[in-house]
Scaffold this motif. Structure first.
Motif, mmCIF file in Angstrom:
data_model
loop_
_atom_site.group_PDB
_atom_site.id
_atom_site.type_symbol
_atom_site.label_atom_id
_atom_site.label_comp_id
_atom_site.label_asym_id
_atom_site.label_seq_id
_atom_site.Cartn_x
_atom_site.Cartn_y
_atom_site.Cartn_z
ATOM 1 N N CYS A 10 -4.356 1.069 6.693
ATOM 2 C CA CYS A 10 -5.055 2.137 5.949
ATOM 3 C C CYS A 10 -4.889 3.517 6.567
ATOM 4 O O CYS A 10 -5.331 4.499 5.970
ATOM 5 N N GLY A 11 -4.324 3.608 7.751
ATOM 6 C CA GLY A 11 -4.125 4.913 8.371
ATOM 7 C C GLY A 11 -5.211 5.237 9.387
ATOM 8 O O GLY A 11 -6.021 4.381 9.764
ATOM 9 N N GLU A 12 -5.230 6.499 9.805
ATOM 10 C CA GLU A 12 -6.091 6.891 10.922
ATOM 11 C C GLU A 12 -7.570 6.890 10.526
ATOM 12 O O GLU A 12 -7.918 7.165 9.377
ATOM 13 N N SER B 111 -7.629 9.426 4.966
ATOM 14 C CA SER B 111 -7.233 9.427 3.549
ATOM 15 C C SER B 111 -8.429 9.596 2.634
ATOM 16 O O SER B 111 -8.279 9.848 1.443
ATOM 17 N N GLY B 112 -9.641 9.390 3.177
ATOM 18 C CA GLY B 112 -10.857 9.442 2.365
ATOM 19 C C GLY B 112 -11.383 8.047 2.026
ATOM 20 O O GLY B 112 -12.520 7.899 1.577
ATOM 21 N N ARG C 192 -4.463 4.632 -5.302
ATOM 22 C CA ARG C 192 -5.012 5.284 -4.100
ATOM 23 C C ARG C 192 -6.082 4.380 -3.503
ATOM 24 O O ARG C 192 -6.959 3.894 -4.224
ATOM 25 N N LEU C 193 -5.987 4.124 -2.201
ATOM 26 C CA LEU C 193 -6.958 3.236 -1.547
ATOM 27 C C LEU C 193 -8.340 3.885 -1.569
ATOM 28 O O LEU C 193 -8.499 5.060 -1.217
ATOM 29 N N VAL C 194 -9.350 3.092 -1.973
ATOM 30 C CA VAL C 194 -10.712 3.619 -2.112
ATOM 31 C C VAL C 194 -11.658 2.972 -1.092
ATOM 32 O O VAL C 194 -12.380 3.658 -0.383
ATOM 33 N N SER C 195 -11.635 1.631 -1.044
ATOM 34 C CA SER C 195 -12.609 0.952 -0.176
ATOM 35 C C SER C 195 -12.014 -0.322 0.412
ATOM 36 O O SER C 195 -11.091 -0.923 -0.150
ATOM 37 N N LEU D 257 0.840 -1.206 0.000
ATOM 38 C CA LEU D 257 0.000 0.000 0.000
ATOM 39 C C LEU D 257 0.874 1.255 0.000
ATOM 40 O O LEU D 257 0.611 2.203 -0.741
ATOM 41 N N ALA D 258 1.928 1.225 0.828
ATOM 42 C CA ALA D 258 2.778 2.427 0.967
ATOM 43 C C ALA D 258 3.469 2.770 -0.347
ATOM 44 O O ALA D 258 3.669 3.939 -0.659
#
Ligand code: NAD
Length: 352
Positions: free
Chosen positions: A190-192, A221-222, A145-148, A138-139
């Motif tokens: 996936c982050g925060e 990230s959305g 870009r991660l979506v779902s 992922l990094a």
């Protein structure tokens, strides 16, 4: 270099796993100094292993002066016990959850930072090499870009599991016991987490506590995630039954996490990347590429890491702040379900 002396506080289910792994260490890396647990079987075990025994953590810390401590006691004792180690400047691994409430978890994280005492939280799934490989992918933009994200945590606990009354009562359900691991794993990947929506149900088992939950997460990230949780459903789709990392669970083929990006998708724990080799678009065939990684026992890898953390050779992979943030996001699931509102998980690391 001589090995670190390690005390284990709480010799129950997970404490036994820690004891086994410490006993298997080469002496130059670490060794079991003693066991702290008020139960008579713990004393018998300490005698059998030829290590020290105490009923009281504080007494043991002052008399034995271990180099490092693993706290594997009931949740409600974590804060006080961790505080005693921090006050004596002893590096510690605290089992998850870091505390039994969010404010105490952040306060403890802050205390460890302020006193500069290494603190690792026992979210051991992060140490699974497949997790690290997924995070690296992922990094480096391997999905675009991660979506779902979809995560399934659908299991069937045996009826006898519920003979222990607290497991049927508020706070003893699968959100705090099981989903906390998946939330930590998704924070790692996936982050925060920015916000949480959730619905829970107790209709399958009829206990006071939830047996099922449907959860929506929005990451900063959305990216959006859907998590499905139940402990009343015969199903293979959960990390424990598909990853093989815990030999106590039967292992089944299948994937329980699906991460979709703008360029590719990833299934876990199989680490299978789906992408268009040629032209992009839903009429075209996708190719599924299993990615290579070196498997390893995450609990053993966690202990290896803890020894390096205790020697101050590495920063904790799951810091106190991380443990507190995972707990906050997990508690946010219960709050969102109770209030019907979208909840922003607490992120304060400073004591009030
Ligand atoms: N990382 C994981 O996957 C994982 C898995 C299981 C449990 N846990 C966590 O580990 C902790 C322990 O869970 P468990 O399932 O092993 O529980 P358990 O009930 O099997 O063991 C807890 C042990 O702590 C002992 N204890 C109680 N009071 C004590 C005290 N004052 N001093 C020292 N020991 C004391 C008990 O006698 C018992 O042996 C919990 O925080 C739990 O959430 C983590």
């Amino acid at each position: 270099m001589s090995g670190l002396s390690i005390a284990v506080c709480g010799a129950g289910v997970i404490g036994q796993a820690h004891i086994r792994l410490i006993q298997a260490l080469p002496a130059r890396r670490g060794w079991l100094k003693g066991i702290i647990d008020p139960m008579p079987q713990a004393q018998a075990q300490a005698e059998m292993l030829g290590v020290r025994y105490s009923e009281h953590l504080v007494r043991a810390l002052d008399e034995w002066r271990p180099d490092a401590v693993i706290i594997a006691s009931p949740n409600a004792l974590h804060v006080e016990m961790a505080g005693a180690c921090i006050a004596r400047n002893i590096p510690l691994l605290v089992e998850k959850p870091l505390a039994d409430n969010v404010a105490d978890a952040f306060a403890l994280a802050h205390l460890a930072e302020e006193r500069d005492v290494p603190l690792l939280v026992g979210h051991f799934r992060r140490h699974n090499p497949v997790m690290r490989a997924a995070r690296d992918l992922l990094a480096k933009g391997g999905l675009g870009r991660l979506v779902s994200v979809n995560a399934d945590v659908t299991v069937c606990k045996p009826d006898a599991y519920f003979n222990v009354p607290w497991r049927t009562q508020s706070g003893g359900g699968p959100v705090l016991i099981n989903l906390v691991h998946d939330i930590d794993a998704l924070r790692y990947l996936c982050g925060e987490i920015e916000s949480v929506q959730a619905v829970t149900s107790n209709a399958a088992r009829g206990f006071e506590v939830e047996d099922t939950a449907a959860v929506l997460l929005r990451f900063t990230s959305g990216a959006l995630a859907t998590l499905t949780l139940s402990d009343a459903t015969p199903s293979p789709w959960c990390w424990d039954q598909t990853s093989g990392e815990n030999k106590d669970f039967a292992r089944h083929q299948g994937q329980c996490y699906r991460l979709c990006g703008t360029e590719a998708a990833l299934e876990l724990p199989g680490l299978i990347r789906w992408h268009y080799a040629g032209q992009k678009g839903w009429t075209q065939p996708l190719s599924a590429q299993p990615l290579a990684y070196e498997p390893g026992d995450p609990l053993a890898l966690q202990l290896d890491h803890f020894l390096r953390v205790a020697r101050r050779e590495e920063q904790p992979m799951v810091s106190g702040k991380d443990g507190a943030a995972t707990l906050a996001a997990t508690m946010a699931v219960l709050e969102a379900a109770r209030t019907g509102r979208t909840v922003t998980p607490a992120r304060n690391c400073q004591p009030a």
